[in-house]
Design an enzyme around this catalytic site. Structure first.
Site, PDB file in Angstrom:
ATOM      1  CB  SER A  70      24.415  72.556  -7.419  1.00  0.00           C
ATOM      2  OG  SER A  70      23.351  72.625  -6.502  1.00  0.00           O
ATOM      3  CB  SER A  79      20.960  71.713  -4.496  1.00  0.00           C
ATOM      4  OG  SER A  79      21.790  72.620  -3.798  1.00  0.00           O
ATOM      5  CE  LYS A 125      21.464  75.858  -6.335  1.00  0.00           C
ATOM      6  NZ  LYS A 125      21.771  75.119  -5.101  1.00  0.00           N
TER       7      LYS A 125
END
Length: 447
Positions: A171, A116, A119
């Site tokens: 997230s 993640s 991101k």
């Protein structure tokens, strides 16, 4: 007609020969070799790469940020204290976000699965491309997305500004999915993210998903994550999103009551902290990127491929921040964070060097491609020349055949000349006299 068709077939065969020769040229020797790509059709990775990830590079094989970062081990700026023992991540980097000086790093261009932390690139790519007031409706696909979710439900109405907060604070893979849909779909978003990475000089990054969920071929590096986070904290819009402590998710009648989400940055209480982004998947393990400011000086830290023992990724990052702030700015760096791809100098040409690919030749975040076996055949240019010569020979043959098949003009039939008696003093038949005067030539030279 048959002869002409046969000539065409011969010429076509020559062209096929040339294509076969060109196809035999090694890909690494051809200019403009494409960068690695993801393979969504391959099985989802479920463990870190055996033997570690491949090492990334810039155009022509250059090391982005300087040759000092061309290492799979640890490199530290001269005169700095030893790196803390608790930093055990497979790849990490600490740099001065202001000057760009890289103070220390371990395997900075290793192309790991990012989880993640990718991101950060999603936010960087879309923050100024989507209207923050645009409302996105939740779908069943958002509800069922794999991994971490913020809690979107079908029929819910969520402004883009809130989805950005959900992307960072919790997230949310469902938020990443919805933002991609608002931008035009997953494919359009992935293409935009890859373009953003290349523009920034982040050549180790290959995007396959907006959320960072594992897909074969997806990768980033400690160096690239530092580039992304450095840009995020420098932009007031994205810096504000990173620092948001909490947000309110709206309720959906008959489906879900409204609820509050909190920032899950584990270093939210670090003195001078500017934000952080965690990541975890089975293949990536734990990843983390963060930044902090002290006495007007900003540092950025990234870690990839670590476990939470003996220390969490965030705790290792805190050690690196403390260490980095203790290194005087005058020490310089072992390399630098580039401002953009324009800062990546091309390799110096060498007479004997073969053309290099535009990016890493192996599959992103996959095992290094084996070196091609040595060959005694002609090099790439020689193979091309050989194929061209073959075509030229066959083409010349075809042209010759066509010329041979052209109808030749029939010889002019002249009427027989009646015999005449020789003039007085003329030589007898069968003997030639002296040439007559004048400008006439032999029949073979007449026009």
């Amino acid at each position: 007609m048959r002869r002409r068709g046969g000539a065409r077939r011969v010429l076509l065969a020559a062209l096929v020969l040339l294509l076969a020769v060109l196809g035999a040229v090694p890909a690494a020797a051809a200019p403009g070799t494409p960068r690695p790509t993801v393979d969504p059709a391959a099985p989802t990775p479920t463990a870190p790469l055996p033997g570690g990830p491949p090492q990334g590079s810039g155009p022509g094989g250059v090391t982005v940020g300087g040759e000092g970062l061309d290492t799979r081990g640890t490199v530290v700026v001269d005169g700095a204290p030893p790196v803390p023992d608790g930093v055990v991540a497979a790849g990490w980097l600490v740099a001065d976000a202001g000057t760009g000086d890289v103070l220390a790093a371990r395997d900075p261009h290793g192309r790991y699965y990012p989880a993640s932390t990718l991101k950060t690139l999603t936010l960087l790519t879309l923050a100024h491309r989507l209207d923050p007031a645009l409302v996105v409706e939740g779908t069943s696909e958002d509800e069922q997305v794999e991994g971490s979710r913020v809690g979107m439900v079908t029929g819910g109405r969520y402004p883009v500004s809130l989805l950005f907060q959900a992307l960072v604070l919790q997230s949310g893979n469902d938020a990443a999915n919805a933002l991609a849909r608002a931008f035009g779909g997953t494919q359009a978003t992935v293409q935009a993210m890859n373009a953003t990475a290349l523009e920034m000089g982040a050549f180790d990054t290959v995007v396959g998903t907006p959320s960072g969920l594992d897909v074969a071929g997806q990768s980033s590096s400690p160096y690239d994550l530092a580039l992304f986070f450095r840009a995020l904290v420098a932009d007031p819009l994205t810096a504000g999103i990173l620092a948001t402590p909490l947000a309110e998710m709206p309720g959906v009648e008959g489906r879900s009551a409204g609820f509050q989400i909190q920032n899950q940055n584990p270093l939210a209480g670090y003195p001078g902290g500017l934000g952080g982004k965690t990541g975890f998947t089975d293949a990536a393990r734990h990843t983390f990127v963060t930044a902090a400011e002290r006495d007007g000086r900003r540092l950025v830290v990234s870690l990839m491929g670590t476990e939470n023992v003996p220390l969490r990724a965030a705790d290792q990052a805190a050690l690196l921040l403390d260490w980095g702030f203790a290194v005087p700015p005058s020490q310089g760096g072992v390399g630098t964070l580039v401002g953009s791809a324009a800062d990546v100098a091309p390799p110096a040409p060498t007479p004997s060097a073969a053309p290099s690919p535009a990016g890493p030749a192996d599959v992103a975040a996959g095992p290094p491609a084996p070196s091609p076996p040595a060959s005694d055949g002609p090099p790439a240019l020689g193979a091309v020349a050989l194929g061209a010569a073959a075509v030229a020979v066959v083409a010349a043959t075809v042209i010759g055949q066509r010329r041979a098949m052209r109808p030749r003009p029939r010889p002019t039939v002249r009427p027989p000349v009646p015999p005449t008696r020789p003039a007085p003093g003329a030589p007898p038949p069968g003997r030639r006299g002296p040439p007559a005067g004048g400008t006439g030539g032999s029949p073979s030279t007449r026009p």
